[in-house]
Design an enzyme around this catalytic site. Sequence first.
Site, PDB file in Angstrom:
ATOM      1  N   HIS A  60       0.848  -1.197   0.000  1.00  0.00           N
ATOM      2  CA  HIS A  60       0.000   0.000   0.000  1.00  0.00           C
ATOM      3  C   HIS A  60       0.878   1.240   0.000  1.00  0.00           C
ATOM      4  CE1 HIS A  60       0.858  -0.520   4.280  1.00  0.00           C
ATOM      5  NE2 HIS A  60       0.369   0.671   4.536  1.00  0.00           N
ATOM      6  N   HIS A  62       1.354   3.985   1.948  1.00  0.00           N
ATOM      7  CA  HIS A  62       1.839   4.783   3.070  1.00  0.00           C
ATOM      8  C   HIS A  62       3.362   4.887   3.074  1.00  0.00           C
ATOM      9  CE1 HIS A  62      -2.148   4.262   5.480  1.00  0.00           C
ATOM     10  NE2 HIS A  62      -2.210   5.229   4.577  1.00  0.00           N
ATOM     11  N   ASP A  64       5.733   4.935   5.204  1.00  0.00           N
ATOM     12  CA  ASP A  64       6.611   4.038   5.967  1.00  0.00           C
ATOM     13  C   ASP A  64       6.723   2.659   5.333  1.00  0.00           C
ATOM     14  OD1 ASP A  64       3.911   3.533   6.707  1.00  0.00           O
ATOM     15  OD2 ASP A  64       4.539   2.610   8.593  1.00  0.00           O
ATOM     16  N   HIS A  65       6.053   2.467   4.189  1.00  0.00           N
ATOM     17  CA  HIS A  65       6.167   1.219   3.434  1.00  0.00           C
ATOM     18  C   HIS A  65       6.773   1.419   2.044  1.00  0.00           C
ATOM     19  CE1 HIS A  65       3.771  -1.502   6.127  1.00  0.00           C
ATOM     20  NE2 HIS A  65       3.479  -0.310   6.616  1.00  0.00           N
ATOM     21  N   HIS A 119      -7.658  -0.555   5.126  1.00  0.00           N
ATOM     22  CA  HIS A 119      -6.640   0.328   5.700  1.00  0.00           C
ATOM     23  C   HIS A 119      -6.388   1.478   4.722  1.00  0.00           C
ATOM     24  CE1 HIS A 119      -3.190   1.476   8.095  1.00  0.00           C
ATOM     25  NE2 HIS A 119      -2.396   1.386   7.039  1.00  0.00           N
ATOM     26  N   ASP A 138      -0.238  -3.702   6.316  1.00  0.00           N
ATOM     27  CA  ASP A 138      -0.902  -3.167   7.509  1.00  0.00           C
ATOM     28  C   ASP A 138      -2.351  -3.616   7.621  1.00  0.00           C
ATOM     29  OD1 ASP A 138       1.426  -1.917   8.150  1.00  0.00           O
ATOM     30  OD2 ASP A 138       0.704   0.136   7.866  1.00  0.00           O
ATOM     31  N   HIS A 176       4.375  -4.489  10.980  1.00  0.00           N
ATOM     32  CA  HIS A 176       4.781  -3.800  12.208  1.00  0.00           C
ATOM     33  C   HIS A 176       4.884  -4.763  13.379  1.00  0.00           C
ATOM     34  CE1 HIS A 176       4.340   0.437  10.854  1.00  0.00           C
ATOM     35  NE2 HIS A 176       3.434  -0.076  10.028  1.00  0.00           N
TER      36      HIS A 176
END
Length: 265
Positions: A60, A62, A64-65, A119, A138, A176
């Site tokens: 996805h 975001h 942080d990915h 998400h 996530d 995570h």
Amino acid sequence: MPSSTDQTLQVSPIPAFNDNYIWMIDNRKEAVIVDPGEAGPVLAALQKRSLKLCAIVLTHRHEDHIGGVSRLLQEYSVPVYGPRFDPIESVTQPVQEGDIVTIFELDNLQLSVLDVPGHTKGHIAYYAKKEKWLFCGDMLFGAGCGRMFEGTPEQMWHQLSKLAALPDDVEVFAGHEYTLSNLKFAREIEPDSKALAARIKEDVAKRNRRQPTLPSTIGLEKATNPFLRADREEVMKRLESLGKLKDHDPVNAFAAMREWKNKYV
């Protein structure tokens, strides 16, 4: 050390930021990287083990990915697979449910794409059926699930149920290290669960040894993850007794738990 192996391939966690895991699949020569939120730890891991990057796969959009993708592409010219309905500029091979990503360099590793919106609107997961691996970003966590940034409770419950329908021995590689905090919340839902008590003991010991709690398995998540158990009578009765649920509907039970978890400390 690799956290999961089959005869020729292995999966290893690369810690990033405070609690992210970037997953590396390799055959001791070449590697695929899943959700590289930052490039530095990935480049260090590749160099340490003398591995060549052959592909990047994303679940996805975001940051942080995906934040490390552009830097990795400066070093390696490789395809980037990612969700068709979650726009990511660096993706060269957009995929959706029904597609299969084949990594020829890794002994023809096949990653079946699953659409799991909720998400984010275009979130996907990758399922390696032969190896029994699930890379779920996530969407699903150890004893928890992602927040509904762009989905509805009904949509999220449906997608989690789809993941729960995979074989019990499928390993779950989430994005995570949230497991201990999620287990604390899970005890609020099922305080008398023996399976939950056993998992808490085991996962606390892992973290005390500075080991990841992941991968878990689909079977373990079904037994201990409250968000996969919203249709269980004991879970709905517990929520009702706490004044958080008025009817025994799984979607409403899921919504009640997700709303509670959003504010839980």
